[in-house]
Design a protein around this motif. Structure first.
Motif, PDB file in Angstrom:
ATOM      1  N   ILE A   1       0.850  -1.191   0.000  1.00 27.87           N
ATOM      2  CA  ILE A   1       0.000   0.000   0.000  1.00 27.87           C
ATOM      3  C   ILE A   1       0.887   1.243   0.000  1.00 27.87           C
ATOM      4  N   VAL A   2       0.592   2.155  -0.907  1.00 27.92           N
ATOM      5  CA  VAL A   2       1.348   3.407  -1.003  1.00 27.92           C
ATOM      6  C   VAL A   2       0.358   4.569  -0.970  1.00 27.92           C
ATOM      7  N   HIS A   3       0.420   5.385   0.088  1.00 27.36           N
ATOM      8  CA  HIS A   3      -0.410   6.579   0.207  1.00 27.36           C
ATOM      9  C   HIS A   3       0.488   7.807   0.078  1.00 27.36           C
ATOM     10  N   PHE A   4       0.016   8.803  -0.650  1.00 27.13           N
ATOM     11  CA  PHE A   4       0.761  10.050  -0.771  1.00 27.13           C
ATOM     12  C   PHE A   4      -0.216  11.182  -1.056  1.00 27.13           C
ATOM     13  N   THR A   5       0.253  12.407  -0.888  1.00 29.70           N
ATOM     14  CA  THR A   5      -0.596  13.565  -1.148  1.00 29.70           C
ATOM     15  C   THR A   5      -0.219  14.186  -2.486  1.00 29.70           C
ATOM     16  N   ASN A   6      -1.145  14.930  -3.034  1.00 30.75           N
ATOM     17  CA  ASN A   6      -0.887  15.569  -4.327  1.00 30.75           C
ATOM     18  C   ASN A   6       0.175  16.663  -4.227  1.00 30.75           C
TER      19      ASN A   6
ATOM     20  N   LEU B   1       8.606   3.753 -10.344  1.00 28.96           N
ATOM     21  CA  LEU B   1       7.343   4.343 -10.792  1.00 28.96           C
ATOM     22  C   LEU B   1       7.150   5.655 -10.039  1.00 28.96           C
ATOM     23  N   VAL B   2       7.022   6.742 -10.786  1.00 26.85           N
ATOM     24  CA  VAL B   2       6.995   8.075 -10.171  1.00 26.85           C
ATOM     25  C   VAL B   2       5.650   8.744 -10.407  1.00 26.85           C
ATOM     26  N   PHE B   3       5.093   9.273  -9.305  1.00 28.04           N
ATOM     27  CA  PHE B   3       3.887  10.105  -9.371  1.00 28.04           C
ATOM     28  C   PHE B   3       4.279  11.491  -8.865  1.00 28.04           C
ATOM     29  N   PRO B   4       4.500  12.444  -9.775  1.00 25.37           N
ATOM     30  CA  PRO B   4       4.919  13.785  -9.356  1.00 25.37           C
ATOM     31  C   PRO B   4       3.782  14.518  -8.634  1.00 25.37           C
ATOM     32  N   PRO B   5       4.097  15.593  -7.904  1.00 26.43           N
ATOM     33  CA  PRO B   5       3.036  16.437  -7.350  1.00 26.43           C
ATOM     34  C   PRO B   5       2.131  16.953  -8.457  1.00 26.43           C
ATOM     35  N   PHE B   6       0.853  17.096  -8.155  1.00 28.91           N
ATOM     36  CA  PHE B   6      -0.094  17.525  -9.188  1.00 28.91           C
ATOM     37  C   PHE B   6      -1.187  18.390  -8.558  1.00 28.91           C
ATOM     38  N   PRO B   7      -1.786  19.294  -9.333  1.00 26.14           N
ATOM     39  CA  PRO B   7      -2.887  20.117  -8.821  1.00 26.14           C
ATOM     40  C   PRO B   7      -4.133  19.265  -8.595  1.00 26.14           C
ATOM     41  N   ALA B   8      -4.967  19.715  -7.677  1.00 28.13           N
ATOM     42  CA  ALA B   8      -6.146  18.940  -7.292  1.00 28.13           C
ATOM     43  C   ALA B   8      -7.062  18.636  -8.468  1.00 28.13           C
ATOM     44  N   ASN B   9      -7.163  19.551  -9.419  1.00 28.58           N
ATOM     45  CA  ASN B   9      -8.091  19.350 -10.529  1.00 28.58           C
ATOM     46  C   ASN B   9      -7.595  18.323 -11.548  1.00 28.58           C
TER      47      ASN B   9
ATOM     48  N   ARG C   1      -2.622   5.051  -3.718  1.00 26.76           N
ATOM     49  CA  ARG C   1      -3.711   5.938  -3.330  1.00 26.76           C
ATOM     50  C   ARG C   1      -3.175   7.345  -3.112  1.00 26.76           C
ATOM     51  N   ALA C   2      -3.670   8.282  -3.924  1.00 28.97           N
ATOM     52  CA  ALA C   2      -3.304   9.687  -3.748  1.00 28.97           C
ATOM     53  C   ALA C   2      -4.400  10.406  -2.973  1.00 28.97           C
ATOM     54  N   VAL C   3      -3.998  11.265  -2.067  1.00 34.50           N
ATOM     55  CA  VAL C   3      -4.938  12.069  -1.285  1.00 34.50           C
ATOM     56  C   VAL C   3      -4.749  13.526  -1.665  1.00 34.50           C
TER      57      VAL C   3
ATOM     58  N   VAL D   1     -19.477  12.601  -1.367  1.00 34.81           N
ATOM     59  CA  VAL D   1     -18.145  13.100  -1.050  1.00 34.81           C
ATOM     60  C   VAL D   1     -17.252  12.902  -2.280  1.00 34.81           C
ATOM     61  N   PRO D   2     -16.423  13.887  -2.651  1.00 36.53           N
ATOM     62  CA  PRO D   2     -15.530  13.721  -3.809  1.00 36.53           C
ATOM     63  C   PRO D   2     -14.693  12.458  -3.700  1.00 36.53           C
ATOM     64  N   SER D   3     -14.455  11.792  -4.832  1.00 40.73           N
ATOM     65  CA  SER D   3     -13.789  10.491  -4.833  1.00 40.73           C
ATOM     66  C   SER D   3     -12.376  10.545  -4.263  1.00 40.73           C
ATOM     67  N   TYR D   4     -11.674  11.681  -4.436  1.00 42.99           N
ATOM     68  CA  TYR D   4     -10.279  11.731  -4.011  1.00 42.99           C
ATOM     69  C   TYR D   4     -10.105  11.835  -2.495  1.00 42.99           C
ATOM     70  N   VAL D   5     -11.179  12.079  -1.751  1.00 41.66           N
ATOM     71  CA  VAL D   5     -11.089  12.089  -0.283  1.00 41.66           C
ATOM     72  C   VAL D   5     -12.100  11.152   0.358  1.00 41.66           C
ATOM     73  N   ARG D   6     -12.900  10.473  -0.451  1.00 47.30           N
ATOM     74  CA  ARG D   6     -13.991   9.651   0.083  1.00 47.30           C
ATOM     75  C   ARG D   6     -13.502   8.611   1.076  1.00 47.30           C
ATOM     76  N   GLU D   7     -12.347   8.042   0.800  1.00 48.92           N
ATOM     77  CA  GLU D   7     -11.818   6.984   1.657  1.00 48.92           C
ATOM     78  C   GLU D   7     -11.439   7.492   3.044  1.00 48.92           C
ATOM     79  N   TYR D   8     -11.249   8.808   3.168  1.00 45.62           N
ATOM     80  CA  TYR D   8     -10.751   9.374   4.417  1.00 45.62           C
ATOM     81  C   TYR D   8     -11.786  10.250   5.123  1.00 45.62           C
ATOM     82  N   VAL D   9     -13.009  10.274   4.605  1.00 46.46           N
ATOM     83  CA  VAL D   9     -14.057  11.131   5.177  1.00 46.46           C
ATOM     84  C   VAL D   9     -15.191  10.268   5.728  1.00 46.46           C
ATOM     85  N   THR D  10     -15.640  10.617   6.919  1.00 45.95           N
ATOM     86  CA  THR D  10     -16.769   9.921   7.547  1.00 45.95           C
ATOM     87  C   THR D  10     -17.887  10.924   7.804  1.00 45.95           C
TER      88      THR D  10
END
Length: 207
Positions: A48-53, A96-104, A134-136, A162-171
């Motif tokens: 499992i790999v979690h990171f932020t945008n 495998l690289v996922f660079p920082p990216f804007p929310a949109n 998983r990107a947050v 809830v928007p899909s990009y935060v749904r996993e972390y929102v209750t």
């Protein structure tokens, strides 16, 4: 004078097959050289790999063997992973690289998917354990509740979108009526179940 090659095993079984001379029978014997070693992972990607945008992430995958194996990535369905400009890169060293990216620019196909690293050489192919990426997205987000038309006396089920990009972390913690009365949601997805609806027109807010 050319000598025939009499293989110990089919020479075509491996591109790394080599021949040695058998002077007693005046021929060459083919076999797989000891220098060939199938690929083995020395650094396997995490499950499992979690990171932020705002930070991005690099997922390393390293394999050893003789000859040196080629490291590639595939999706869980077997499709090869290709570069997506500014969002996903596959380096020549197998990372495998996922660079920082804007929310949109969040994309579930890229930022919420399962990837598999594979190492291939003349000695064979090995697959790493699947890695869930998983990107947050860090930043403000809005939830939505869509109007429901329900006849009086029936049950209304309201859902908090809830928007899909935060749904996993929102209750969903509660629904508010008239800024004072809290209705606590069901245990299944934060739904608000209103049984035997009596109001002709009413408003609830999802929190």
């Amino acid at each position: 004078m050319a000598r025939m090659c009499k293989p110990l095993r089919p020479c075509g079984a491996s591109p790394a097959a080599v021949c040695r001379r058998d002077s007693r029978h005046e021929l060459y014997v083919c076999g797989v050289g000891r220098s060939t070693q199938g690929p083995v992972f020395s650094q396997e990607p995490p499950r499992i790999v979690h990171f932020t945008n705002s930070t991005g992430v690099t997922v390393n995958c390293v394999a050893d063997g003789t000859p040196t194996p080629a490291v590639t990535w595939t999706m869980q369905d077997g499709r090869p992973v290709e570069e997506v400009m500014g969002l996903r890169e596959v380096l020549t060293n197998g990372s495998l690289v996922f660079p920082p990216f804007p929310a949109n620019q969040y994309d579930t196909q890229l930022h919420a998917n399962t990837y598999i690293c594979r190492a291939t050489s003349a000695g064979g192919t090995v697959l790493a354990r699947p890695s869930q990426i998983r990107a947050v997205v860090v930043g403000d987000y809005e939830v939505q509740v869509y109007d429901q038309l329900v006849m009086a006396g029936n049950t209304a089920v309201l859902r908090c979108a809830v928007p899909s990009y935060v749904r996993e972390y929102v209750t969903v913690t509660s629904w508010v009526h008239d800024d004072s009365f809290n209705i606590y949601p069901s245990l299944h997805g934060g739904e608000c179940d209103i049984v035997s609806l009596e109001y002709a027109d009413d408003t609830l807010i999802c929190l």
